[in-house]
Design a protein around this motif. Structure first.
Motif, PDB file in Angstrom:
ATOM      1  N   VAL A   1       0.627  -1.172  -0.148  1.00 23.13           N
ATOM      2  CA  VAL A   1      -0.021   0.091  -0.031  1.00 23.13           C
ATOM      3  C   VAL A   1       1.051   1.019  -0.016  1.00 23.13           C
ATOM      4  O   VAL A   1       1.767   1.351   1.045  1.00 23.13           O
ATOM      5  N   ILE A   2       0.860   2.055  -1.181  1.00 23.27           N
ATOM      6  CA  ILE A   2       1.879   3.031  -1.213  1.00 23.27           C
ATOM      7  C   ILE A   2       0.885   4.503  -1.468  1.00 23.27           C
ATOM      8  O   ILE A   2       0.000   4.175  -2.129  1.00 23.27           O
ATOM      9  N   GLU A   3       1.262   5.619  -1.323  1.00 22.01           N
ATOM     10  CA  GLU A   3       0.707   6.764  -1.707  1.00 22.01           C
ATOM     11  C   GLU A   3       0.841   6.962  -3.276  1.00 22.01           C
ATOM     12  O   GLU A   3       1.684   6.796  -3.691  1.00 22.01           O
ATOM     13  N   ARG A   4      -0.395   7.252  -3.711  1.00 25.47           N
ATOM     14  CA  ARG A   4      -0.681   7.514  -5.032  1.00 25.47           C
ATOM     15  C   ARG A   4       0.410   8.616  -5.663  1.00 25.47           C
ATOM     16  O   ARG A   4       0.799   8.195  -6.831  1.00 25.47           O
ATOM     17  N   GLU A   5       0.759   9.525  -5.090  1.00 27.09           N
ATOM     18  CA  GLU A   5       1.475  10.589  -5.538  1.00 27.09           C
ATOM     19  C   GLU A   5       3.098  10.156  -5.239  1.00 27.09           C
ATOM     20  O   GLU A   5       3.817  11.202  -5.143  1.00 27.09           O
ATOM     21  N   SER A   6       3.470   9.134  -5.099  1.00 22.84           N
ATOM     22  CA  SER A   6       4.737   8.721  -4.674  1.00 22.84           C
ATOM     23  C   SER A   6       5.773   9.258  -5.830  1.00 22.84           C
ATOM     24  O   SER A   6       5.378   8.931  -7.082  1.00 22.84           O
ATOM     25  N   GLU A   7       7.147   9.207  -5.651  1.00 26.51           N
ATOM     26  CA  GLU A   7       8.100   9.404  -6.731  1.00 26.51           C
ATOM     27  C   GLU A   7       8.291   8.249  -7.475  1.00 26.51           C
ATOM     28  O   GLU A   7       8.083   7.323  -6.995  1.00 26.51           O
ATOM     29  N   VAL A   8       8.683   8.482  -8.681  1.00 23.48           N
ATOM     30  CA  VAL A   8       8.849   7.378  -9.486  1.00 23.48           C
ATOM     31  C   VAL A   8       9.806   6.360  -9.179  1.00 23.48           C
ATOM     32  O   VAL A   8       9.384   5.085  -9.211  1.00 23.48           O
ATOM     33  N   GLY A   9      10.792   6.607  -8.599  1.00 31.64           N
ATOM     34  CA  GLY A   9      11.918   5.577  -7.881  1.00 31.64           C
ATOM     35  C   GLY A   9      11.305   4.776  -6.946  1.00 31.64           C
ATOM     36  O   GLY A   9      11.226   3.375  -7.007  1.00 31.64           O
ATOM     37  N   PHE A  10      10.540   5.305  -6.084  1.00 31.76           N
ATOM     38  CA  PHE A  10       9.939   4.757  -5.150  1.00 31.76           C
ATOM     39  C   PHE A  10       8.757   3.616  -5.454  1.00 31.76           C
ATOM     40  O   PHE A  10       8.574   2.404  -5.281  1.00 31.76           O
ATOM     41  N   PHE A  11       7.914   4.156  -6.461  1.00 30.71           N
ATOM     42  CA  PHE A  11       6.813   3.471  -7.044  1.00 30.71           C
ATOM     43  C   PHE A  11       7.351   2.157  -7.774  1.00 30.71           C
ATOM     44  O   PHE A  11       6.969   0.899  -7.745  1.00 30.71           O
ATOM     45  N   LEU A  12       8.342   2.353  -8.612  1.00 35.26           N
ATOM     46  CA  LEU A  12       8.976   1.143  -9.327  1.00 35.26           C
ATOM     47  C   LEU A  12       9.774   0.297  -8.206  1.00 35.26           C
ATOM     48  O   LEU A  12       9.505  -1.029  -8.508  1.00 35.26           O
ATOM     49  N   ASN A  13      10.313   0.594  -7.123  1.00 41.41           N
ATOM     50  CA  ASN A  13      10.908  -0.287  -6.388  1.00 41.41           C
ATOM     51  C   ASN A  13       9.698  -0.963  -5.461  1.00 41.41           C
ATOM     52  O   ASN A  13       9.860  -2.174  -5.296  1.00 41.41           O
ATOM     53  N   ALA A  14       8.421  -0.438  -5.258  1.00 39.35           N
ATOM     54  CA  ALA A  14       7.459  -1.069  -4.625  1.00 39.35           C
ATOM     55  C   ALA A  14       7.019  -2.167  -5.464  1.00 39.35           C
ATOM     56  O   ALA A  14       6.739  -3.333  -5.249  1.00 39.35           O
ATOM     57  N   ILE A  15       6.819  -1.912  -6.992  1.00 40.95           N
ATOM     58  CA  ILE A  15       6.439  -2.905  -7.930  1.00 40.95           C
ATOM     59  C   ILE A  15       7.289  -3.921  -7.844  1.00 40.95           C
ATOM     60  O   ILE A  15       6.858  -5.213  -7.833  1.00 40.95           O
ATOM     61  N   ASN A  16       8.712  -3.939  -7.838  1.00 35.49           N
ATOM     62  CA  ASN A  16       9.557  -4.965  -8.006  1.00 35.49           C
ATOM     63  C   ASN A  16       9.415  -5.827  -6.584  1.00 35.49           C
ATOM     64  O   ASN A  16       9.606  -6.948  -6.846  1.00 35.49           O
ATOM     65  N   ILE A  17       9.225  -4.903  -5.577  1.00 39.39           N
ATOM     66  CA  ILE A  17       9.129  -5.893  -4.383  1.00 39.39           C
ATOM     67  C   ILE A  17       7.882  -6.722  -4.201  1.00 39.39           C
ATOM     68  O   ILE A  17       7.865  -7.970  -3.898  1.00 39.39           O
ATOM     69  N   VAL A  18       6.656  -6.095  -4.583  1.00 35.09           N
ATOM     70  CA  VAL A  18       5.426  -6.728  -4.482  1.00 35.09           C
ATOM     71  C   VAL A  18       5.293  -7.922  -5.693  1.00 35.09           C
ATOM     72  O   VAL A  18       4.912  -9.139  -5.373  1.00 35.09           O
ATOM     73  N   ARG A  19       5.693  -7.561  -6.845  1.00 36.27           N
ATOM     74  CA  ARG A  19       5.977  -8.634  -8.066  1.00 36.27           C
ATOM     75  C   ARG A  19       6.676  -9.728  -7.472  1.00 36.27           C
ATOM     76  O   ARG A  19       6.246 -11.118  -7.798  1.00 36.27           O
ATOM     77  N   ASP A  20       7.717  -9.782  -6.557  1.00 29.80           N
ATOM     78  CA  ASP A  20       8.628 -10.709  -6.081  1.00 29.80           C
ATOM     79  C   ASP A  20       8.152 -11.466  -5.023  1.00 29.80           C
ATOM     80  O   ASP A  20       8.646 -12.320  -4.521  1.00 29.80           O
TER      81      ASP A  20
END
Length: 202
Positions: free
Chosen positions: A98-117
């Protein structure tokens, strides 16, 4: 990476989709609204689902239940601080972030990688949601991971901050036995440390 994006077709969603497409060269993204996804059901397997909290906030509660029944892949929720995202966590299965919708791009991509894995990622300190760290994990999660009753009991103690020694005293078992239980629990949950279950990737 096959991604399902549940949200409305608007500038914000299209911007998020553009970020994903430009960052993952082999990605394919399907944009659907929740009603259509529930009506049609999952038509294919996805590596990750990204759900816009705005549409969850305005959806009837029975949609959350139906949505939960149809999603079998890890989900990342994009929410705003004033949305009832704790409720979404309680009602939706397979939410890994669960992340803030307006997160900065690097954080957003990091979250995707973590959740996907298969990891967990939150913009907020998840421990503050409940009285103890184990509250975010429920009996269904323990059963799905194959934990025994004793392992579940030990896991809850670890998540509450107990040490091997404290647990061994409380359960009248040797520290070596508790350590063996700990290794089995970590192996079954697929993590290296208990803190990985609630990784706050701020």
């Amino acid at each position: 990476m096959k991604t399902l994006y549940l949200g409305e077709k608007n500038l914000g969603s299209l911007g998020i989709i553009s970020i994903i497409e430009s960052s993952y060269q082999t990605s394919s993204i399907v944009l659907k609204n929740i009603e259509k996804f529930i009506e049609e059901g999952p038509d294919e397997h996805y590596d990750i689902g990204i759900v816009d909290g705005k549409v969850l906030h305005t959806s009837p509660s029975h949609h959350l239940k139906r949505l939960s029944q149809q999603i079998s892949f890890p989900v990342l929720l994009l929410v705003e601080d004033d949305q009832p995202w704790q409720k979404f966590l309680e009602q939706l299965d397979n939410v890994h972030g669960v992340i803030e919708r307006e997160s900065e791009v690097g954080f957003f991509l990091n979250a995707i990688n973590i959740v996907r894995d298969g990891g967990y990622c939150y913009s907020w300190d998840i421990h503050s949601l409940k009285n103890n760290g184990a509250a975010m994990l429920n009996d269904e999660y323990y059963a799905a991971a194959g934990l025994t009753r004793r392992e579940t009991e030990i896991l809850k103690m670890y998540l509450d901050g107990s040490t091997n020694k404290e647990i061994s005293i409380r359960l009248s078992r040797s520290e070596k036995t508790i350590s063996a239980h700990k290794s089995n629990i970590l192996r079954k949950l697929g993590v290296k440390r208990f803190s990985d279950l609630f990784f706050q990737c701020r």
